[in-house]
Design an enzyme around this catalytic site. Structure first.
Site, short mmCIF file in Angstrom:
data_model
loop_
_atom_site.label_atom_id
_atom_site.label_comp_id
_atom_site.label_asym_id
_atom_site.label_seq_id
_atom_site.Cartn_x
_atom_site.Cartn_y
_atom_site.Cartn_z
N LYS A 137 2.88 3.59 10.45
CA LYS A 137 3.43 4.57 9.49
C LYS A 137 4.94 4.66 9.65
CE LYS A 137 3.61 8.08 6.72
NZ LYS A 137 3.56 7.71 5.30
N ASN A 147 0.94 8.64 -4.61
CA ASN A 147 1.13 9.47 -3.42
C ASN A 147 2.56 9.93 -3.33
OD1 ASN A 147 2.68 8.42 -0.83
ND2 ASN A 147 1.81 6.60 -1.83
N GLY A 205 5.82 12.13 1.23
CA GLY A 205 7.14 12.58 1.69
C GLY A 205 7.45 12.06 3.08
N LEU A 206 6.90 10.91 3.40
CA LEU A 206 7.22 10.22 4.66
C LEU A 206 6.97 11.07 5.90
CD1 LEU A 206 10.41 8.42 3.33
CD2 LEU A 206 8.27 7.32 3.89
N CYS A 240 14.58 4.73 0.33
CA CYS A 240 14.91 6.09 0.73
C CYS A 240 16.27 6.47 0.19
CB CYS A 240 15.01 6.18 2.25
SG CYS A 240 13.43 6.20 3.01
N LYS A 266 11.63 -4.27 3.53
CA LYS A 266 10.64 -3.99 2.50
C LYS A 266 11.32 -3.52 1.23
CE LYS A 266 6.31 -1.57 1.83
NZ LYS A 266 5.25 -0.87 2.57
N GLY A 269 0.66 -5.32 -2.66
CA GLY A 269 0.48 -4.60 -3.91
C GLY A 269 -0.89 -4.85 -4.51
N GLY A 310 -2.93 -2.47 1.66
CA GLY A 310 -2.60 -1.05 1.75
C GLY A 310 -3.76 -0.17 1.35
C1 LIG Z 1 -0.44 7.05 1.27
C2 LIG Z 1 0.59 5.96 1.35
C3 LIG Z 1 1.64 6.07 2.27
C4 LIG Z 1 2.60 5.07 2.38
N1 LIG Z 1 3.60 5.19 3.31
C5 LIG Z 1 4.53 4.20 3.44
C6 LIG Z 1 5.55 4.26 4.44
O1 LIG Z 1 5.60 5.20 5.25
N2 LIG Z 1 6.46 3.24 4.50
C7 LIG Z 1 6.42 2.17 3.65
O2 LIG Z 1 7.25 1.28 3.76
N3 LIG Z 1 5.44 2.08 2.71
C8 LIG Z 1 4.51 3.06 2.58
N4 LIG Z 1 3.52 2.94 1.62
C9 LIG Z 1 3.49 1.77 0.72
C10 LIG Z 1 2.50 0.71 1.19
O3 LIG Z 1 2.81 0.21 2.46
C11 LIG Z 1 2.38 -0.45 0.18
O4 LIG Z 1 3.65 -1.05 0.05
C12 LIG Z 1 1.93 0.01 -1.19
O5 LIG Z 1 0.91 0.97 -1.06
C13 LIG Z 1 1.44 -1.13 -2.08
O6 LIG Z 1 0.33 -1.79 -1.53
P1 LIG Z 1 -1.20 -1.46 -1.94
O7 LIG Z 1 -1.28 -1.51 -3.42
O8 LIG Z 1 -2.01 -2.50 -1.24
O9 LIG Z 1 -1.48 -0.09 -1.43
C14 LIG Z 1 2.53 3.94 1.53
C15 LIG Z 1 1.48 3.83 0.60
C16 LIG Z 1 0.51 4.81 0.51
C17 LIG Z 1 -0.61 4.66 -0.49
#
Ligand SMILES: Cc1cc2nc3c(=O)[nH]c(=O)nc-3n(C[C@H](O)[C@H](O)[C@H](O)COP(=O)(O)O)c2cc1C
Ligand SMILES: Cc1cc2nc3c(=O)[nH]c(=O)nc-3n(C[C@H](O)[C@H](O)[C@H](O)COP(=O)(O)OP(=O)(O)OC[C@H]3O[C@@H](n4cnc5c(N)ncnc54)[C@H](O)[C@@H]3O)c2cc1C
Ligand code: FES
EC number: 1.3.1.14
Lengths: 273, 304
Positions: B46, B70, B73-74, B131, B166, B244, B266
């Protein structure tokens, strides 16, 4: 635990409310009252994320033909409110579901012999049946069940069969007292001089009222909360609620799926929510 | 014949190309009872900040067709608690853990990079540049090539470990961003983070999320992610990690054809906590059935 469950029964028990029984591994029998399961409604991507449901009951069935091992089962009680629950209600015996659980914390039973006051609003009754089943083993149990109409007050006969004394209230007066179930709860607390402890699950407004009643009368109160959940295991951080001291400057978010869904009402912030 | 599944991202060697995406897999431990962590290539933790972050008010999540929004808010425990409480678990697993992190100034990014560099259990770093830059009126680092390059350069100077950047998809030209990050010293690029979206509750006439907007993830974003991976992979020399909407081995293999050297799973982990492992196994089976000897032969092998 992640497992495939075969539906044994799926029936509408009151308009819009369904009860589903499905097979489960033996570990599910250890589920604590208040724990929940995450159900993948179907293997496609619509709906995508799992839906959380409280554990209504667990048990074992003796198969009709002798010799076979008893089959553990899991039951959920759900209200059709949208797409996912709508789809669940169309499933039949022998259909397969993918389940995660049991998840979260459960209720703490509290001392034997103490009066237990269970408060349920609508489908909030779901996790309270297994709780009542546990509590009646060593304590007197009273249920306060509320709903908009008599159709929203569920499974009272089941609770009565356990030996639970049931009090009901409906907003339209079609069953029990006319009004809110919290009023009936207060009457009972008045009559006993605030004895025992409260266990509640239901809509947020009801839980807030119950938390207030418990706080005012110094009666220990546990509540089971809901939160919008994507994972159920503390990873997405979508489901959080606020602890007592929460403020914009000093945030105190608790994970409903892993730290809850059962919390002591006194630990949570209720004002403004 | 068992196909060769390993790939390299910078100096990091992965047993297979499947990782879990940041924010969808906690700190690894949460999923350990559902997934054999030693069957996946790596896991990304995370997003971390210097100080713990509380995150946004609720509702933070809502499902949308084929995906979810989502606005967490990190929320995260902060680097100190990460070291104290989360790193011991990373030590117990024989799979590389990649630390994802973010800051609000290039200095914060650099400080985090140097602190993570010092943790032996952290195999590589992934910088989240989606960010706001508080020093420059809140412009998102990842939407301006100069801003992004300054962050990447600051991190590069602070770590010798593999540095993955990223990228945010919320830009006009993802290739320009990718090239700026590569030039600033990125060892690899993760493509993509979530797409900014919104959901409305018609009857209440309100946005569904407390934050109004949120990041869209899940199968709904896959075609966009695939296109961006394809565009970026053609334009840079460093490896690209495709992210993605990956739900299946087929999805993951498509990303590799588009040019990804590895992938991240993800949202699929929420739907099926064993998804990453099942995808890795499914990819291997696909290759074996077609007598493909080495998964690397698929990278960017799109025809036509
Ligand atoms: C609930 C949630 C929290 C996420 N938190 C972060 C994060 O803290 N840092 C980050 O770089 N990406 C974060 N992401 C983005 C994912 O790592 C990923 O890039 C994005 O969800 C797309 O992939 P997916 O379609 O397989 O979920 C988050 C995604 C979700 C759904
Ligand atoms: C711990 C917990 C236990 C629950 N136990 C029960 C139960 O025993 N019986 C029961 O009927 N209901 C229970 N619920 C509520 C139930 O999960 C929702 O009613 C259900 O998810 C709605 O799905 P849907 O697709 O039909 O609704 P949708 O059309 O998707 O949405 C309707 C509403 O349902 C809620 N909802 C939708 N998805 C989720 C989700 N992933 N997590 C939480 N809420 C959601 C939202 O408030 C939404 O506005 C529980 C919720 C939680 C968090
Ligand atoms: S549902 Fe994901 S953290 Fe609680």
């Amino acid at each position: 635990m992640q497992f495939k469950a075969m539906i044994l029964d799926n029936a509408e028990v009151s308009p819009g409310y369904w009860r589903m029984r499905m097979t489960a591994p033996a570990e599910m029998l250890e589920a604590k009252p208040g724990q929940f399961v995450m159900v993948r409604v179907n293997p496609s991507i619509d709906p995508l994320i799992r839906r959380p449901f409280g554990v209504f009951d667990v048990g074992t069935l003796q198969p009709a033909f002798t010799g076979a091992a008893p089959q553990p089962y899991l039951e959920i009680l759900y209200r059709v409110v949208g797409k996912g629950t709508g789809m669940l209600s169309t499933l039949h015996a022998n259909d397969i579901l993918d389940i995660l659980g049991p998840l979260g914390t459960g209720f703490e039973n509290g001392p034997a012999g103490e009066e237990k006051l269970i408060v349920g609003g609508g489908v909030g009754l779901a996790p309270l049946y297994l709780l009542a089943k546990e509590l009646v083993k060593d304590s007197p149990v009273r249920l306060f069940a509320g709903g908009r109409t008599k159709d929203d007050v569920l499974c009272i006969t089941e609770f009565e069969r356990l030996g639970v004394e049931c009090y009901t209230a409906t907003e339209d007066g079609s069953l029990g007292e006319c009004g809110l179930v919290t009023k009936v709860l207060e009457q009972r607390l008045d009559a006993t001089g605030n004895k025992g402890q409260i266990f509640a699950c239901g809509p947020h407004g009801m839980l807030k009222a119950v938390a207030g009643i418990g706080a005012k009368r110094s009666v220990k109160t546990q509540v089971s909360l809901e939160g919008y959940m994507a994972c159920g295991m503390g990873a997405c951080l979508g489901c959080v609620c606020q602890g007592t001291e929460h403020s914009a400057e000093n945030p105190d978010y608790r994970c409903v799926c892993t730290e809850g869904p059962v919390f002591e009402a006194a630990e949570l912030k209720w004002e403004g929510n | 014949m068992k196909p060769a599944m390993s790939v390299e991202i910078g100096s990091l060697k992965l047993r297979n190309p499947v990782m879990t995406a940041s924010g969808t897999f906690g700190y690894g431990e949460e999923f350990s009872q559902y997934v054999d962590l030693e069957k996946i290539g790596a896991f990304v933790t995370k997003g971390l900040s210097l100080k713990p972050r509380a995150g946004n008010p609720t509702p933070r999540i809502v499902e949308t067709p084929g995906g979810m929004l989502n606005a967490i808010g990190l929320q995260n425990v902060g680097i100190d608690a990460f070291i104290q409480k989360k790193v011991p678990f990373l030590r117990s697993v024989n799979t590389p853990a990649i630390a994802n992190f973010f800051g609000y100034t290039p200095d914060e990014y650099a400080e985090l990079a140097s602190r993570l560099d010092a943790i032996p259990e952290v195999a590589a770093l992934e910088v989240n540049i989606s960010c706001p830059n508080v020093k420059q009126g809140g412009i998102v680092f990842g939407t301006d090539p100069n801003c992004a390059a300054s962050v990447v350069a600051a991190c590069r100077a602070a770590t010798k470990k593999t540095l993955i950047v990223k990228l945010s998809p919320n830009v006009t030209d993802i290739v320009e961003m990718a090239q700026a990050c590569e030039a600033a010293g990125a060892d690899a690029l993760s493509v993509i983070n979530t797409l900014t979206g919104m959901a409305i509750d018609l009857e209440r006439r309100r946005p569904v999320l407390a934050n109004i907007t949120g990041g869209l993830s899940g199968p709904a974003i896959k075609p966009i992610a695939l296109r961006m991976v394809w565009q970026v992979a053609k334009a840079v020399k460093v490896p690209v990690i495709g992210i993605g909407g990956i739900m299946s081995a087929t999805d993951a293999l498509e990303f590799m054809l588009a040019g990804a050297t590895a992938v991240q799973v993800g949202t699929a982990s929420f739907v099926n906590p064993a998804a990453a492992q099942e995808i890795a196994e499914g990819m291997e089976a696909w290759l074996a059935e077609r007598n493909v000897a080495d998964i690397k032969s698929l990278i960017g092998a799109l025809e036509g």
